[in-house]
Design a protein around this motif. Structure first.
Motif, PDB file in Angstrom:
ATOM      1  N   ARG A 222      -7.269  66.120  28.151  1.00  0.00           N
ATOM      2  CA  ARG A 222      -7.358  67.444  28.700  1.00  0.00           C
ATOM      3  C   ARG A 222      -6.720  68.629  28.019  1.00  0.00           C
ATOM      4  O   ARG A 222      -5.763  68.364  27.181  1.00  0.00           O
ATOM      5  N   ARG A 223      -6.884  69.737  28.214  1.00  0.00           N
ATOM      6  CA  ARG A 223      -6.545  70.830  27.715  1.00  0.00           C
ATOM      7  C   ARG A 223      -5.677  71.622  28.800  1.00  0.00           C
ATOM      8  O   ARG A 223      -5.961  71.339  29.890  1.00  0.00           O
ATOM      9  N   GLU A 224      -4.986  72.485  28.321  1.00  0.00           N
ATOM     10  CA  GLU A 224      -4.273  73.440  29.306  1.00  0.00           C
ATOM     11  C   GLU A 224      -3.950  74.849  28.609  1.00  0.00           C
ATOM     12  O   GLU A 224      -3.845  74.847  27.293  1.00  0.00           O
ATOM     13  N   CYS A 226      -1.233  77.862  27.935  1.00  0.00           N
ATOM     14  CA  CYS A 226       0.295  78.078  28.283  1.00  0.00           C
ATOM     15  C   CYS A 226       0.492  79.522  27.757  1.00  0.00           C
ATOM     16  O   CYS A 226      -0.294  79.990  26.666  1.00  0.00           O
ATOM     17  N   GLY A 246      -7.382  75.867  39.877  1.00  0.00           N
ATOM     18  CA  GLY A 246      -6.443  75.371  38.837  1.00  0.00           C
ATOM     19  C   GLY A 246      -5.141  75.499  39.313  1.00  0.00           C
ATOM     20  O   GLY A 246      -4.949  76.032  40.241  1.00  0.00           O
ATOM     21  N   THR A 261       2.225  77.108  32.614  1.00  0.00           N
ATOM     22  CA  THR A 261       0.930  76.294  32.084  1.00  0.00           C
ATOM     23  C   THR A 261      -0.025  76.268  33.520  1.00  0.00           C
ATOM     24  O   THR A 261       0.393  75.951  34.485  1.00  0.00           O
ATOM     25  N   THR A 263      -3.546  74.390  34.426  1.00  0.00           N
ATOM     26  CA  THR A 263      -3.855  73.223  34.224  1.00  0.00           C
ATOM     27  C   THR A 263      -5.213  72.966  35.532  1.00  0.00           C
ATOM     28  O   THR A 263      -5.050  74.021  36.395  1.00  0.00           O
ATOM     29  N   THR A 264      -6.341  72.436  35.040  1.00  0.00           N
ATOM     30  CA  THR A 264      -7.410  72.286  35.871  1.00  0.00           C
ATOM     31  C   THR A 264      -7.866  70.685  36.343  1.00  0.00           C
ATOM     32  O   THR A 264      -7.200  69.961  35.244  1.00  0.00           O
ATOM     33  N   LEU A 270     -12.065  74.308  32.099  1.00  0.00           N
ATOM     34  CA  LEU A 270     -11.203  74.999  30.966  1.00  0.00           C
ATOM     35  C   LEU A 270     -11.953  75.577  30.080  1.00  0.00           C
ATOM     36  O   LEU A 270     -12.287  75.161  28.941  1.00  0.00           O
ATOM     37  N   ARG A 297      -3.351  68.434  25.978  1.00  0.00           N
ATOM     38  CA  ARG A 297      -1.981  68.015  26.766  1.00  0.00           C
ATOM     39  C   ARG A 297      -1.433  66.720  25.952  1.00  0.00           C
ATOM     40  O   ARG A 297      -2.015  65.755  25.138  1.00  0.00           O
ATOM     41  N   ASP A 301       3.682  65.763  28.321  1.00  0.00           N
ATOM     42  CA  ASP A 301       3.236  66.450  29.416  1.00  0.00           C
ATOM     43  C   ASP A 301       2.995  65.743  30.737  1.00  0.00           C
ATOM     44  O   ASP A 301       3.208  65.910  31.699  1.00  0.00           O
TER      45      ASP A 301
END
Ligand SMILES: Nc1ncnc2c1ncn2[C@@H]1O[C@H](COP(=O)(O)OP(=O)(O)OP(=O)(O)O)[C@@H](O)[C@H]1O
Length: 314
Positions: A222-224, A226, A246, A261, A263-264, A270, A297, A301
């Protein structure tokens, strides 16, 4: 052989009134690196000391190479390498002499000279253990753990306090052991180490498994998004502005600001449009988003999300 190298089922370990391990279950494969990850006091060392046969379990079942670590200790000794967190070598023993002695107990040891060279210890081969630096002592302990070509090796925080070069040499050795079919079980506080080395990660908190899987499974790839800012961010309003939903989390940073941060649930949500929605909301709310970035992530995290705690230095 397809039996697990280590199988731990519902392990309980108590010290007086403290229950250090509270029903822990995991298994470790041969030819794979299994990392036990968790904050101080999580129960990692207690768990591996039971597996090593140094401590008795108060409940549950532990099998090491299919055997009982206490009842079958003599049969396991030549097959299992152990690198404790500290100690294990007499203070007056010279590095090479001690390693040669350890090698002499095994039928098919690795050449001690090669091992010293590989771990950067050749120049201190004649130095007594007590005169070695902390990092050199650690590497000698590692050498002792693997010199007998064990089928399984336990490494308790093998790179704690090592400089980058020594850490890299240790990582290379662990990778080579895995390549040779050895089962490696290591404890660490460093998620970069687990991400880099481990085939399987077991996150332990309060003496039980909080999550386990490959590093990719745990992070879900996953990505997020920030960013940090001095401005007040109304998280609920920002969430409402996100195109496909999100969550907005925040924490104080060391320099006294707040890092947010986003996140989804759905990793595909994303996308560029999502990022644009965040910056548009910041613009309309007068929020200067500093250090804005999209990042993958990490295990840290994941751990933080699972337990609400940082991995290191509890
Ligand atoms: N010999 C002991 N006597 C009493 N309590 C102990 C003993 N060893 C460990 N404990 C307690 O058991 C709990 C788990 O400790 P353990 O050393 O297994 O955790 P850990 O995850 O390895 O921690 P660290 O990362 O600091 O090495 C802690 O609360 C610790 O204080």
């Amino acid at each position: 052989m397809d039996t697990a190298a280590v199988e731990v089922v519902d392990l309980v370990k108590r010290y007086g009134t403290t229950t250090a391990v509270t029903g822990l279950t995991f298994s470790a494969r041969r030819g794979a690196v299994t990392a036990l990850l968790g904050p101080n006091g999580a129960g990692k060392t207690s768990t591996i000391e039971v597996c090593e046969g140094f401590r008795r379990a108060d409940g549950g079942r532990v099998r090491v190479l299919g055997l009982d670590p206490v009842a079958d200790a003599a049969a396991l000794k030549p097959r299992v390498g152990v690198m404790p967190q500290s100690g294990g070598v007499p203070t007056g023993a010279r590095a090479a002499e001690w390693l040669r002695l350890m090698a002499s107990f095994h039928a098919r040891p690795i050449d001690p000279r090669l091992l010293l060279e590989r771990l950067g210890l050749t120049s201190v081969a004649a130095t007594p253990f007590r005169r070695l630096s902390g990092g050199q002592q650690q590497r000698l302990s590692l050498a002792c753990a693997v010199v007998g070509r064990p089928e399984l090796v336990f490494l308790d925080e093998p790179t704690a306090g090592l400089d980058p070069q020594a850490r890299m040499a240790t990582w290379d050795l662990v990778t080579a052991l895995r390549g040779a079919g050895v089962a490696v079980i290591l404890t660490t506080h460093h998620m970069d180490e687990a991400e880099r080395l481990a085939d399987h990660v077991v996150v332990i908190d309060h003496g039980a498994v909080a999550a386990e899987g490959t590093p990719a499974e745990l992070t879900g790839g996953r990505r997020e998004v920030c960013f940090s800012t001095d401005a007040d961010v109304d998280a609920a309003r920002l969430e409402a502005a996100l195109p496909r939903g999100g969550r907005v989390g925040s924490r104080d940073t060391a320099d006294g600001r707040r890092e947010y941060t986003v996140t989804t649930e759905d990793p595909d949500a994303l996308d560029p449009e999502f990022l644009a929605a965040i910056t548009a909301w910041c613009a309309s709310s007068g929020v200067l988003a500093e250090d804005l970035r999209v990042r993958r992530r990490t295990l840290e995290d994941v751990f933080l999300q699972l337990t609400g705690r940082e991995l290191r230095d509890q």
